[in-house]
Scaffold this active site. Structure first.
Site, mmCIF file in Angstrom:
data_model
loop_
_atom_site.group_PDB
_atom_site.id
_atom_site.type_symbol
_atom_site.label_atom_id
_atom_site.label_comp_id
_atom_site.label_asym_id
_atom_site.label_seq_id
_atom_site.Cartn_x
_atom_site.Cartn_y
_atom_site.Cartn_z
ATOM 1 N N ASP A 206 0.829 -1.047 -0.078
ATOM 2 C CA ASP A 206 0.077 -0.136 0.069
ATOM 3 C C ASP A 206 0.965 1.327 0.068
ATOM 4 O O ASP A 206 2.039 1.293 0.091
ATOM 5 C CB ASP A 206 -0.901 -0.095 1.010
ATOM 6 C CG ASP A 206 -2.173 0.675 0.809
ATOM 7 O OD1 ASP A 206 -2.196 1.569 0.375
ATOM 8 O OD2 ASP A 206 -3.341 -0.013 0.895
ATOM 9 N N HIS A 277 -2.762 2.905 -4.601
ATOM 10 C CA HIS A 277 -2.103 2.541 -3.494
ATOM 11 C C HIS A 277 -0.807 2.099 -3.857
ATOM 12 O O HIS A 277 -0.550 0.939 -3.190
ATOM 13 C CB HIS A 277 -3.081 1.614 -2.736
ATOM 14 C CG HIS A 277 -4.428 2.186 -2.215
ATOM 15 N ND1 HIS A 277 -4.212 3.096 -1.118
ATOM 16 C CD2 HIS A 277 -5.762 2.040 -2.483
ATOM 17 C CE1 HIS A 277 -5.662 3.424 -1.034
ATOM 18 N NE2 HIS A 277 -6.203 2.845 -1.630
ATOM 19 N N ASP A 340 -8.548 -0.836 -6.266
ATOM 20 C CA ASP A 340 -9.300 0.331 -5.587
ATOM 21 C C ASP A 340 -8.730 1.562 -5.488
ATOM 22 O O ASP A 340 -7.677 1.878 -5.699
ATOM 23 C CB ASP A 340 -9.903 -0.021 -4.193
ATOM 24 C CG ASP A 340 -8.589 -0.186 -3.173
ATOM 25 O OD1 ASP A 340 -7.505 -0.783 -3.752
ATOM 26 O OD2 ASP A 340 -8.464 0.300 -2.187
ATOM 27 N N GLU A 341 -9.672 2.710 -5.574
ATOM 28 C CA GLU A 341 -9.275 3.988 -5.216
ATOM 29 C C GLU A 341 -8.159 4.556 -5.970
ATOM 30 O O GLU A 341 -7.093 4.626 -5.371
ATOM 31 C CB GLU A 341 -8.963 4.184 -3.774
ATOM 32 C CG GLU A 341 -10.305 3.756 -2.857
ATOM 33 C CD GLU A 341 -9.956 4.008 -1.247
ATOM 34 O OE1 GLU A 341 -10.930 4.478 -0.638
ATOM 35 O OE2 GLU A 341 -8.829 3.635 -0.931
ATOM 36 N N TYR A 432 -16.787 -4.355 7.764
ATOM 37 C CA TYR A 432 -15.490 -3.379 8.131
ATOM 38 C C TYR A 432 -15.164 -3.401 9.744
ATOM 39 O O TYR A 432 -15.956 -2.771 10.370
ATOM 40 C CB TYR A 432 -15.441 -2.188 7.344
ATOM 41 C CG TYR A 432 -15.065 -2.037 6.004
ATOM 42 C CD1 TYR A 432 -15.317 -2.948 5.234
ATOM 43 C CD2 TYR A 432 -14.095 -1.105 5.704
ATOM 44 C CE1 TYR A 432 -14.734 -3.010 3.894
ATOM 45 C CE2 TYR A 432 -13.464 -1.221 4.505
ATOM 46 C CZ TYR A 432 -14.051 -2.258 3.422
ATOM 47 O OH TYR A 432 -13.329 -2.271 2.281
ATOM 48 N N PHE A 433 -14.463 -4.089 10.045
ATOM 49 C CA PHE A 433 -14.116 -4.453 11.477
ATOM 50 C C PHE A 433 -13.244 -3.180 12.028
ATOM 51 O O PHE A 433 -12.682 -3.281 13.110
ATOM 52 C CB PHE A 433 -13.746 -5.769 11.883
ATOM 53 C CG PHE A 433 -14.660 -6.887 11.363
ATOM 54 C CD1 PHE A 433 -16.016 -6.363 11.085
ATOM 55 C CD2 PHE A 433 -14.276 -8.238 11.455
ATOM 56 C CE1 PHE A 433 -17.312 -7.342 10.845
ATOM 57 C CE2 PHE A 433 -15.207 -9.069 11.087
ATOM 58 C CZ PHE A 433 -16.476 -8.647 10.733
ATOM 59 N N THR A 483 -5.829 -0.953 9.166
ATOM 60 C CA THR A 483 -5.104 -0.765 10.221
ATOM 61 C C THR A 483 -4.744 0.772 10.573
ATOM 62 O O THR A 483 -3.634 0.981 11.221
ATOM 63 C CB THR A 483 -3.989 -1.862 10.482
ATOM 64 O OG1 THR A 483 -3.109 -1.846 9.525
ATOM 65 C CG2 THR A 483 -4.450 -3.168 10.619
HETATM 66 C C1 TNX Z 1 -11.072 2.083 1.974
HETATM 67 S S1 TNX Z 1 -11.570 -0.943 1.212
HETATM 68 C C2 TNX Z 1 -9.855 1.385 1.554
HETATM 69 C C3 TNX Z 1 -8.565 1.368 2.409
HETATM 70 C C4 TNX Z 1 -8.831 1.986 3.817
HETATM 71 C C5 TNX Z 1 -10.232 1.760 4.061
HETATM 72 C C6 TNX Z 1 -10.578 2.323 5.487
HETATM 73 C C7 TNX Z 1 -10.717 -0.432 0.382
HETATM 74 C C8 TNX Z 1 -10.555 -1.196 -0.974
HETATM 75 N N1 TNX Z 1 -9.838 0.741 0.161
HETATM 76 O O1 TNX Z 1 -7.431 1.700 1.731
HETATM 77 O O2 TNX Z 1 -7.811 1.308 4.580
HETATM 78 O O3 TNX Z 1 -11.143 2.295 3.170
HETATM 79 O O4 TNX Z 1 -11.635 1.720 5.958
#
Ligand code: TNX
Length: 615
Positions: A206, A277, A340-341, A432-433, A483
């Site tokens: 990440d 990431h 993601d993202e 989401y824990f 985390t």
């Molecule tokens: C979103 S869930 C993210 C993570 C973050 C998380 C925090 C996901 C695929 N990406 O990079 O840690 O939210 O809840």
């Protein structure tokens, strides 16, 4: 109501002393469980018969579990029974582990019969036998209750016919935002095994750190595993320390973890994040970004504009090399490629990315992302494996064989299932824990959200509106433990337990048998075992909440204490002392005068956390 305290003891006594059977507290609840009268006594002289050589590891696992209670290992008896034959010849004084192939038993199913003088555990696969052993282990008393070196332990006579509802029963762990040593990763895997979960999703790369050794690119861990500080405190405050922070796993350690998990019939699914990431990778290899850097391994949380360049061929060479090593380390059918993202900011102006889009006829950056993932998929498919990615990989068109992990609600999972792609569900709302599990006023700082153990328990992995065939693509679900705000192993345990137990039951037990009251009773029973395992579980379930009416200005408010039903009684103090069983019991509104503090807690099977309300 002090007798609440002695309930587990009373139950154990009822089973051991009188033979009267109360249903045991197994989590997840077995599909079919029938109680019988009487008990089976296990001592050092009890033999473990291994019906076929393939079950040696399972036999050794059971032997070790019994040895820790009995102070000495029961003996193993090796037999060579024919798998196909229904040959459960019982031998008095033994526990028989037997593979029965050619039966209608599902791959992870098992059948367990505990009789007066023997136990028979059968399954079609070693995984099924392993799950049956977990059921036996849950039926055993804890060392704390019998003392180590007990001459005998007793199991209630019963029969179980059990099988999982879903094939993918997972837990995730982010080791990038904070790093967790191998020893803890193994403890985490042990917990998964206890509740019959079978996937460990290891988030290894990440923006804040690259955690897996790659032989061809040593800088990934030499440089990419270490950041110069970390964000702390509430996100909006943007406070950072300057302490060098990091860590990584050698390939030898990775193999050790994979083997440890495999021995527990858990598949480790590695995640290598792309195209976003990726700041830690870019800091180590700046030429892989659109601008060429320099880049910094991130101290803070969030989403960053610099991502892998989708135009340069060198990006794909690098990632394919990395994935080749990853595939050698992890036998998992599914390899997680993130997805993601990923902001498209850099791609919009990068000449390499523009040239790629032109050459490939891609109409926007979403299609460029889709191109990226498809190209990676080809490489992974060529090696006989499948990719899985976060639901953003749907944007711009899904790669032909990709599985989808649905985290932004359930829409991504629904859309993928409709396109006949396999899906793992993990919507933030229930899975989401890293989210709060109780009133934030009484919880350690978390990223946000609010997901109680009851809410997780109420989760249904099959989204509404799917046909039966589409629903068949929902492989299961998993709990995610990101985390950013979780810095220690104890805190991971606190966030994961008991919510993972709730999810384990959602994923294993028949839907129509799900019953929150029954689960909570079994969970309360399980706390003693978790104590024995030194698991730092959360007691937020027992949180007391304060509801007020009236006006503080006029010097008097009426305070009402509320809590989840059926957990015990609430006792409180108004003199600043810690409440105990002996403190007044709450049963009607407290008229709170002046500025006293009410302290209250639930007292039931365990004592809850003390909550305070300042007047
Ligand atoms: C979103 S869930 C993210 C993570 C973050 C998380 C925090 C996901 C695929 N990406 O990079 O840690 O939210 O809840």
């Amino acid at each position: 109501m002090r007798h609440f305290l002695f309930l587990p003891l009373a139950l154990a006594c009822a089973i051991a002393c009188t033979g009267q059977q109360a249903p045991p507290g197994i989590i997840p609840l077995p599909k079919v469980l029938a109680m019988d009268s009487g008990t089976f006594a296990i001592g050092r002289e009890t033999g473990i018969i291994i019906g076929q050589a393939e079950l040696e590891p399972e036999g050794a696992f059971l032997q070790a579990a019994l040895a820790s209670l009995l102070g000495a290992a029961p003996g193993i008896i090796h037999e060579n029974r024919t798998p196909g034959a229904a040959d459960p010849r019982a031998v008095p004084g033994t526990i028989l582990l037997l593979l029965k192939t050619g039966t209608a038993l599902a791959p992870e199913a098992y059948e367990l019969g505990i009789g007066h003088d023997h136990i028979i555990l059968t399954a079609a696969t070693p995984a099924g036998i392993f799950h049956g052993i977990q059921t036996i282990i849950q039926l055993l008393p804890t060392v704390a209750s019998v003392g180590s070196g007990a001459p005998r332990v007793f199991l209630p006579c019963l029969t179980v016919a059990d099988e999982p509802r879903f094939a993918w029963r997972g837990m995730h762990l982010d080791v990038c935002r904070h790093f967790f040593p191998v020893q803890f990763v193994k403890k985490y895997i042990d917990l998964l095994a206890r509740y019959k979960m079978n996937r460990f999703h290891w988030h290894l790369t990440d923006d804040q750190g690259w955690r897996i050794e790659i032989k061809k690119y040593p800088k990934l861990t030499e440089v990419g595993a270490w950041r110069s500080g970390s964000q702390y405190g509430p996100y909006s405050e943007r406070t950072y320390d300057n302490e060098r922070y990091g860590g990584s796993y050698t390939q030898e350690q990775i193999r050790e973890v994979v083997a440890y998990a495999a021995a527990r019939h858990i598949t480790v699914v590695p995640e290598i994040e792309m195209p976003g990431h990726a700041m830690a990778a870019l800091a180590a290899h700046p030429h892989l970004g659109c601008t060429g850097g320099p880049y910094e391994i991130q101290k803070g949380w969030g989403v960053f504009d610099d991502v892998f360049c989708a135009g340069k061929d060198s990006t794909f060479t690098f990632l394919e090399d990395v994935l080749s090593e990853v595939l050698d380390l992890f036998p998992s059918d599914h390899i997680h490629i993130g997805g993601d993202e990923c902001p498209k900011t850099r791609w919009k102006t990068c000449p390499h990315c523009r040239a790629r889009m032109k050459k490939e006829g891609l109409k926007d950056e979403h299609e460029l992302q889709s191109y990226f993932i498809r190209r990676i998929e080809k490489h992974v498919n060529a090696k006989g494996r499948q990719i899985i990615g976060w639901d953003e990989i749907l944007e711009g068109g899904l790669a032909p064989n990709a599985a989808v992990m649905s985290w932004r609600g359930t829409e991504g999972g629904t859309a993928a299932a409709r396109q006949k792609h396999d899906v793992v569900m993990c919507p933030g709302t229930h899975c989401y824990f890293d989210h709060y599990q109780g009133d934030p006023a009484h919880e350690p700082l978390a990223i946000g959200g609010f997901t109680t153990v009851q809410k997780t328990y109420a989760y249904e992995p099959i989204p509404d509106g799917l046909t039966a065939e589409e629903a068949g693509h929902i492989m299961g679900a998993q709990g995610n433990v990101w985390t950013e705000y979780i810095t220690t192993p104890d805190h991971v345990e606190y966030m994961a337990v008991p919510r993972m137990l709730a999810l384990a039951e959602v994923l294993w037990s028949p839907k129509d048998q799900r019953d929150e009251g029954s689960f909570i009773r079994r969970l309360e029973n399980e706390f003693a075992a978790l104590d024995a395992l030194k698991v730092h579980y959360s007691k937020s379930l027992y949180n007391v909440e304060f509801k007020t009416t009236g006006s503080k200005k006029r010097g008097q408010v009426n305070v009402e204490l509320t809590c989840a039903p059926g957990l015990g009684e609430m006792h409180y103090t108004i003199d600043d002392s810690e409440p105990t069983y002996a403190s007044p019991k709450f049963d009607y509104t407290i008229e709170q005068r002046a500025s006293t503090t009410i302290k209250a807690a639930i007292f039931g099977v365990i004592a809850g956390v003390i909550a305070a309300y300042k007047g």
